[in-house]
Scaffold this motif. Structure first.
Motif, PDB file in Angstrom:
ATOM      1  N   MET A   1     -33.383 -67.690   5.303  1.00  0.00           N
ATOM      2  CA  MET A   1     -34.202 -68.093   6.439  1.00  0.00           C
ATOM      3  C   MET A   1     -33.338 -68.126   7.697  1.00  0.00           C
ATOM      4  SD  MET A   1     -36.161 -71.730   6.660  1.00  0.00           S
ATOM      5  CE  MET A   1     -37.486 -71.704   7.817  1.00  0.00           C
ATOM      6  N   VAL A   2     -33.888 -67.635   8.793  1.00  0.00           N
ATOM      7  CA  VAL A   2     -33.156 -67.594  10.063  1.00  0.00           C
ATOM      8  C   VAL A   2     -32.770 -69.005  10.483  1.00  0.00           C
ATOM      9  CG1 VAL A   2     -33.285 -66.966  12.503  1.00  0.00           C
ATOM     10  CG2 VAL A   2     -34.324 -65.492  10.779  1.00  0.00           C
ATOM     11  N   LYS A   3     -31.535 -69.169  10.934  1.00  0.00           N
ATOM     12  CA  LYS A   3     -31.040 -70.492  11.305  1.00  0.00           C
ATOM     13  C   LYS A   3     -30.696 -70.555  12.794  1.00  0.00           C
ATOM     14  CE  LYS A   3     -29.014 -70.896   6.702  1.00  0.00           C
ATOM     15  NZ  LYS A   3     -27.764 -70.978   5.924  1.00  0.00           N
ATOM     16  N   LEU A   4     -31.456 -69.864  13.609  1.00  0.00           N
ATOM     17  CA  LEU A   4     -31.182 -69.838  15.045  1.00  0.00           C
ATOM     18  C   LEU A   4     -31.324 -71.223  15.656  1.00  0.00           C
ATOM     19  CD1 LEU A   4     -33.046 -66.574  16.115  1.00  0.00           C
ATOM     20  CD2 LEU A   4     -30.584 -66.957  16.220  1.00  0.00           C
ATOM     21  N   ALA A   5     -30.370 -71.578  16.507  1.00  0.00           N
ATOM     22  CA  ALA A   5     -30.418 -72.844  17.233  1.00  0.00           C
ATOM     23  C   ALA A   5     -30.077 -72.549  18.685  1.00  0.00           C
ATOM     24  CB  ALA A   5     -29.432 -73.845  16.643  1.00  0.00           C
ATOM     25  N   PHE A   6     -30.836 -73.125  19.617  1.00  0.00           N
ATOM     26  CA  PHE A   6     -30.611 -72.802  21.032  1.00  0.00           C
ATOM     27  C   PHE A   6     -29.319 -73.396  21.551  1.00  0.00           C
ATOM     28  CE2 PHE A   6     -31.030 -73.471  25.620  1.00  0.00           C
ATOM     29  CZ  PHE A   6     -31.305 -72.170  26.011  1.00  0.00           C
ATOM     30  N   GLY A   7     -29.012 -74.631  21.191  1.00  0.00           N
ATOM     31  CA  GLY A   7     -27.801 -75.272  21.689  1.00  0.00           C
ATOM     32  C   GLY A   7     -28.028 -75.979  23.008  1.00  0.00           C
ATOM     33  N   SER A   8     -26.973 -76.539  23.566  1.00  0.00           N
ATOM     34  CA  SER A   8     -27.070 -77.280  24.821  1.00  0.00           C
ATOM     35  C   SER A   8     -26.017 -76.786  25.804  1.00  0.00           C
ATOM     36  CB  SER A   8     -26.868 -78.775  24.567  1.00  0.00           C
ATOM     37  OG  SER A   8     -25.541 -79.037  24.165  1.00  0.00           O
ATOM     38  N   PHE A   9     -26.310 -76.965  27.085  1.00  0.00           N
ATOM     39  CA  PHE A   9     -25.350 -76.557  28.106  1.00  0.00           C
ATOM     40  C   PHE A   9     -24.078 -77.403  28.026  1.00  0.00           C
ATOM     41  CE2 PHE A   9     -29.060 -74.555  30.043  1.00  0.00           C
ATOM     42  CZ  PHE A   9     -28.512 -73.352  30.478  1.00  0.00           C
ATOM     43  N   GLY A  10     -24.213 -78.646  27.588  1.00  0.00           N
ATOM     44  CA  GLY A  10     -23.035 -79.490  27.461  1.00  0.00           C
ATOM     45  C   GLY A  10     -22.033 -78.905  26.484  1.00  0.00           C
ATOM     46  N   ASP A  11     -22.527 -78.445  25.340  1.00  0.00           N
ATOM     47  CA  ASP A  11     -21.640 -77.842  24.354  1.00  0.00           C
ATOM     48  C   ASP A  11     -21.149 -76.470  24.799  1.00  0.00           C
ATOM     49  OD1 ASP A  11     -21.860 -79.997  22.645  1.00  0.00           O
ATOM     50  OD2 ASP A  11     -23.546 -79.145  21.530  1.00  0.00           O
TER      51      ASP A  11
END
Length: 250
Positions: A1-11
């Motif tokens: 299953m696709v595990k895409l995560a957008f993330g954050s600008f802080g990281d």
């Protein structure tokens, strides 16, 4: 299953991330400089510039060596992607967020562009060779060829560098990654150009202003890289199950 995560600008804009982008920029620049430079050197040493077996081997070896070094010097900082298709494949497996991946792409593309302009300057304006599909092939056939060879590349990245069960492979991972690129260039160079890397093809296109057929080297590698991420990430890594804590295993 696709595990895409957008993330954050802080990281994605942390100091560690900025160092990773710089590492991707430098490593991609050095890889493209060696790879494109080997093709320019071959053209200079031959009268007509027509690709010959010896020239194909030399160019493949230059790319293999260049990628081995590029991955090795960036591995501990950015993971040593040097390739938007590798970044996409790893993002699909949850190894990097989409937002950070976008910044990786920007760094990789800029590294390739700068490398090509440096080559143009240091070779007194010699022509920068661009990737193109062989006259006997259609663009669709070129796309399929690029899908296959990029799948092989990103699958190798997963198997040797991104698999949590890989153990301590040391320099084996960059060697294997360099070898598969060299082998794929030998196999696909006379047909699709053997790019496997949108950044590797985009830099020469920018430096020459010739974007004809450049889409082939985006569509093919990104599909191939994405498929490799799905296959290895889901079928192999995704099938791993944790063993009981009391069980002793290697």
């Amino acid at each position: 299953m696709v595990k895409l995560a957008f993330g954050s600008f802080g990281d994605s804009l942390s100091f560690g991330s900025l160092k990773a982008y710089l590492a991707e920029f430098i490593s991609t620049l050095l890889f493209v400089f060696a790879g494109v430079g080997s093709a320019i050197a071959f053209n200079k040493l031959t009268s007509d510039g027509a690709l010959e077996p010896a020239g194909l081997v030399a160019i493949a070896i230059a790319h293999a060596f260049g990628l081995f070094v590029g991955v090795s010097i960036a591995a501990n900082i950015s993971g040593g992607h040097l390739n938007p298709a590798v970044t996409l494949g790893l993002a699909i497996g949850g190894n990097i967020t989409i937002l950070t991946g976008i910044f990786y792409w920007i760094a990789q593309l800029l590294g390739s562009i700068v490398a090509c302009f440096l080559l143009k300057f240091t070779t007194s304006g010699m022509a920068i060779p661009t990737h193109s599909v062989a006259a006997s092939m259609t663009d669709l056939e070129g796309v399929v060829m690029e899908i296959i060879i990029t799948f092989a590349l990103v699958y190798t990245v997963y198997a040797t560098a991104a698999d949590p069960k890989k153990g301590s492979l040391g320099t084996i991972a960059p060697i294997a990654i360099g070898f598969i690129v060299g082998a794929n260039i030998l196999a696909a160079g006379p047909f699709s150009g053997g790019s496997m890397n949108p950044a590797r093809s985009f830099g020469p296109a920018v430096a020459t202003g010739d974007f004809s057929g450049n889409w082939v080297y985006w569509v093919g590698p990104l599909i191939g890289g994405g498929l490799a991420g799905l296959v290895y990430g889901d079928i192999f890594i995704g099938s791993y199950t944790a063993l009981p804590a009391s069980e002793d295993y290697a």
